[in-house]
Design a protein around this motif. Sequence first.
Motif, short mmCIF file in Angstrom:
data_model
loop_
_atom_site.label_atom_id
_atom_site.label_comp_id
_atom_site.label_asym_id
_atom_site.label_seq_id
_atom_site.Cartn_x
_atom_site.Cartn_y
_atom_site.Cartn_z
N THR B 18 0.83 -1.28 0.01
CA THR B 18 0.00 0.01 0.03
C THR B 18 0.77 1.02 -0.02
OG1 THR B 18 -0.17 0.36 2.50
CG2 THR B 18 -1.75 -1.16 1.45
N GLY B 19 0.36 2.46 -0.52
CA GLY B 19 1.16 3.64 -0.37
C GLY B 19 1.38 3.90 1.01
N ALA B 20 0.87 3.88 1.90
CA ALA B 20 1.19 4.35 3.22
C ALA B 20 2.36 3.34 3.58
CB ALA B 20 0.12 4.15 4.21
N THR B 21 2.14 2.00 3.44
CA THR B 21 3.33 1.52 3.68
C THR B 21 4.67 1.94 3.02
OG1 THR B 21 2.04 -0.56 3.70
CG2 THR B 21 4.44 -0.70 3.77
N LYS B 22 4.49 2.24 1.88
CA LYS B 22 5.71 2.66 0.95
C LYS B 22 6.28 3.96 1.67
CE LYS B 22 3.80 1.26 -2.71
NZ LYS B 22 3.46 0.74 -4.26
N PHE B 23 5.34 4.83 1.96
CA PHE B 23 5.63 6.03 2.45
C PHE B 23 6.35 6.09 3.81
CE2 PHE B 23 4.36 10.26 4.77
CZ PHE B 23 5.03 11.05 3.74
N VAL B 24 5.80 5.20 4.74
CA VAL B 24 6.54 4.74 5.96
C VAL B 24 7.78 4.35 6.02
CG1 VAL B 24 6.34 3.60 8.14
CG2 VAL B 24 4.08 4.63 7.28
N CYS B 25 7.96 3.44 5.00
CA CYS B 25 9.05 2.71 4.72
C CYS B 25 10.23 3.75 4.19
CB CYS B 25 9.06 1.50 3.88
SG CYS B 25 8.35 -0.05 4.45
N SER B 144 -4.80 4.95 1.67
CA SER B 144 -4.18 4.32 2.64
C SER B 144 -3.61 5.14 3.63
CB SER B 144 -2.71 3.40 2.10
OG SER B 144 -1.98 4.40 1.31
N LEU B 145 -3.30 6.53 3.49
CA LEU B 145 -3.09 7.51 4.33
C LEU B 145 -4.40 7.72 5.32
CD1 LEU B 145 -1.25 10.61 2.59
CD2 LEU B 145 -0.31 8.89 4.27
N ASN B 146 -5.34 7.58 4.63
CA ASN B 146 -6.66 7.64 5.49
C ASN B 146 -6.92 6.49 6.30
OD1 ASN B 146 -10.31 7.34 4.76
ND2 ASN B 146 -9.31 8.70 6.25
N LYS B 147 -6.37 5.30 6.04
CA LYS B 147 -6.45 4.07 6.84
C LYS B 147 -5.60 4.14 8.03
CE LYS B 147 -8.51 0.50 4.01
NZ LYS B 147 -7.80 0.17 2.67
N LEU B 148 -4.51 5.16 7.57
CA LEU B 148 -3.61 5.18 8.86
C LEU B 148 -3.85 6.41 9.73
CD1 LEU B 148 0.08 5.02 7.27
CD2 LEU B 148 -1.27 3.40 8.80
N GLY B 149 -5.03 6.89 9.73
CA GLY B 149 -5.76 7.72 10.54
C GLY B 149 -5.69 9.02 10.20
N ALA B 243 2.64 -8.57 3.92
CA ALA B 243 4.08 -7.91 3.25
C ALA B 243 4.15 -6.61 3.75
CB ALA B 243 3.77 -7.98 1.98
N ASP B 244 2.93 -5.87 4.05
CA ASP B 244 3.06 -4.31 4.41
C ASP B 244 3.58 -4.40 5.82
OD1 ASP B 244 1.46 -2.82 2.25
OD2 ASP B 244 0.25 -4.46 2.49
N VAL B 245 3.17 -5.13 6.68
CA VAL B 245 3.59 -5.27 8.03
C VAL B 245 5.16 -5.80 8.05
CG1 VAL B 245 3.21 -6.18 10.45
CG2 VAL B 245 1.40 -5.52 8.80
N ALA B 246 5.41 -6.63 7.22
CA ALA B 246 6.65 -7.10 7.16
C ALA B 246 7.65 -6.11 6.81
CB ALA B 246 6.91 -8.37 6.48
N SER B 247 7.34 -5.40 5.89
CA SER B 247 8.27 -4.27 5.25
C SER B 247 8.49 -3.19 6.29
CB SER B 247 7.67 -3.68 3.99
OG SER B 247 7.14 -4.46 3.12
N MET B 248 7.22 -2.72 6.91
CA MET B 248 7.39 -1.78 7.87
C MET B 248 8.45 -2.10 9.10
SD MET B 248 4.12 0.55 7.88
CE MET B 248 2.74 -0.50 7.85
N VAL B 249 8.15 -3.27 9.52
CA VAL B 249 9.08 -3.83 10.72
C VAL B 249 10.67 -3.99 10.34
CG1 VAL B 249 9.66 -5.98 12.06
CG2 VAL B 249 7.10 -5.36 11.68
N PHE B 250 10.69 -4.34 8.59
CA PHE B 250 12.00 -4.51 8.39
C PHE B 250 12.54 -3.08 8.47
CE2 PHE B 250 15.07 -4.03 4.74
CZ PHE B 250 15.93 -5.30 5.32
N CYS B 251 12.02 -2.05 8.04
CA CYS B 251 12.52 -0.65 7.83
C CYS B 251 12.87 -0.05 9.49
CB CYS B 251 11.73 0.28 7.40
SG CYS B 251 11.79 -0.22 5.40
N VAL B 252 12.04 -0.47 10.30
CA VAL B 252 12.13 -0.01 11.72
C VAL B 252 13.27 -0.80 12.38
CG1 VAL B 252 11.71 -0.48 14.21
CG2 VAL B 252 9.67 0.13 12.32
#
Lengths: 568, 274
Positions: B18-25, B144-149, B243-252
């Motif tokens: 999702t776009g938000a995942t990519k943005f956070v990453c 996806s930004l909207n979904k992130l709040g 995959a979204d969660v995994a990507s963000m965890v990896f970047c953290v």
Amino acid sequence: MDPILRFESFTFQYSSQAEPTVFDISFSVSRGEKILIAGPSGCGKSTLANCINGLIPFSYKGESTGRVTLNGRETKDLSIFEISKVVGTVLQDSDGQFVGLTVAEDIAFALENDCVADPELHERVRSVAELVDVATHLGHAPGELSGGQKQRVSLAGVLVDDVDILLFDEPLANLDPATGKQAMELIDEMQKKTGAAVIIIEHRLEDVLHRDVDRIILMRDGRIIADAPPDELLSGPLLTETGIREPLYITALKYAGAEITPDMLPHSIRTVVLSDEVKEKVREWYRAMPPAPPAEAMPELLTVRDLSFTYPSGHRALKGITVSIRRGELTAVVGTNGAGKSTFAKVVCGFELQQQGTVALEGQDMMALSIKERADRIGYVMQNPNQMISKVQIFDEVALGLRTRGVPEEEVTARVEDALQVCGLWPFRSWPISALSFGQKKRVTIASILVLEPDMIILDEPTAGQDYRHYTDIMEFLTELNARGITVCMVTHDMHLMLEYARRAIVFSGGEIIADDTGANILTDEAIIRRASLKETSLYDLALRCGLDSPRDFVQRFIDYEREAVRK
Amino acid sequence: MTNLFNYIDRSSPIHRLTGATKFVCLLLWSFAAMSTYDTRMLLALALLSFALFRLSKIGLRDVRFMLGFTATFMVINNILVYLFSPQHGTEIYGTSHILLGSGRYALTQEQLFYHLNYFLKYLATIPIVLLFVSTTNPSEFAASLNKLGVKYSVAYSVALALRYIPDVQLEYHEISQAQQARGIEMSKKASLVSRLRSASSILIPLILSSMEKIEVVSNAMELRSFGKHKKRTWYMGRPFRAADVASMVFCVLLVALAFTLNHINGSRFYNPFR
């Protein structure tokens, strides 16, 4: 049956205005009816549209008296969202209306805002897209669509809600003639499929009447002056008195001395009953009209040879164009969007450089000249005056080109004053530009080009966004400039313009010139009409129905007659 | 004309995030790359970003404008750093191994190593930025930004701004041509002051005609129920997946690694000279 929409002595005044914009409006619309609201610019018809769709009083504030009811409930007691479930509005500018990044998202917009979730969301978008026949374009961006397709998408965007009223604000404004004809057919088809009432706001009467309309509501100065079936209005003098262009075949019949009555069914050239007596009158009028003498040939001013231009994207916009324009001509360059007509103008002005071929002015090749140097000889006026105006005062705006060229200030003053006189802006010389109307701003931009004393001016869609009266003003003004010896070239998709004003029309299609002739000859040639997305003039049909052997000459003489006898 | 925000529609695992995942990453990744000068980590990030680029099926040709732009910027940046601070490497690493010349502009191994790190920093971040820009569909990003709040009116205006960038670019181009025809000089021939003054004669009409458009668009949106509810659904929306969660965890974890390395190295720099 109870009406869906009812106005009862409704008056509205914008907070910013000193006087009401619409007065004492009373009319009603029932399910399945089709109404045309017509009137000149500033007559209040757009305000009336805003009162129907709820932008008044919810977005534009003001004072109102009287009542507007939708399905028996007063609109001011509803919210704009409740109103939008009943009234679907298709705005004039389909580009501006397009809020989604793709066709599918744009259609989905209202559903998204209503929290419709998948899979219903995708299903409803697909079924509406199929209804208006854009299902194969769901992933496309607005820029990739033709004018007609954009309108279909706009319509789909309001049809996703099961509305009772479809409101169209100038649906024909940005469409070429053939697409406009299809748009009226589409509106008709959708009305039959959905059973909704249709309200069309337009001043292009003949084009709207391509499909039957139940009633015409005619407005002037904020009041309704007539609410009657088309046949009745077309038989009376009210339309022309209000500044609405009546259908050309009716004008021609009137010139021939025929009386128009409602029982002739004059609302369409297909239905109008022509008695033998009327036909004979038309034939007599034709025979009595002398053919106009051919114009004398002037020396060539602009010579374009074998011109080809390809955009960096690989789009071949012009292919081997060869054409010349003589000094003092008034020419229309016509064709659909993407036919190459605008690119042609840009290459001539030097905004884009051709890969092949030459553009010469009085025999001198212009390849080496910069945009600025070319502009001393060929002026370019953009479609939207707001895209050109950058100064606050009229004088400064007109003087801009001279000042950047380092002309001494005394000369600047003299030349600007002269240009303001010519353009009829002298009375407004000390006004700020923001106080001017659209048409006056257009004149300011023309003045700011004329002041550079070019040999030729090119205008992009000079009549766009103007009603018949302002349109006539602008065109008469251009004709006057032309009579002073300025060569005028207009890029347009307006048929009336090319038929009635231009001495010559150059037709582009697919990057090539497919015809170069008089408007009368082009608009009576079926093959060219089809290729260039034009529409046959109803004068041609009239001539055929009256049994004239040369319909082309009839069309030409009609135009000559208008030009010579009527305007003076 | 070059479009800066150029979403390129391909089918790849990167596109499916999702776009938000990519943005956070993107934010986490850049933060990790910015916070350390550890050569080993920067090299690993650079290699990884190239691998991700391959995975996304975006070709170098697709992003050549941005690539050329950043490459030029990088070269100029490196030259300027050397000109103004030729002994920066020595200051950082505390030693001086002269390779060539003498005096202020003596070329040291430390300086070269510093430039290598500098260069690697670019290599570690630029491909990721390009990746974000070219694999993120603006509408889906808004969803996806909207979904992130993020409030949907804010999220939607982001998408709408992206939607109008090409239109505004085109209009700028057209106005600029017409104004040049009236004699406004925009080329390098004119002085900077007169060019700035000329820019106003393009920007004013551009702003005025944009204002007209904004009124039309906001009416069009309101007439189609925008703002009716506190929530809205998204046609282009996609659910967050593993995959979204995994990507963000990896970047953290990348950020954590960068901080750990900085701690072990005792500074932001990895020092091979000691």
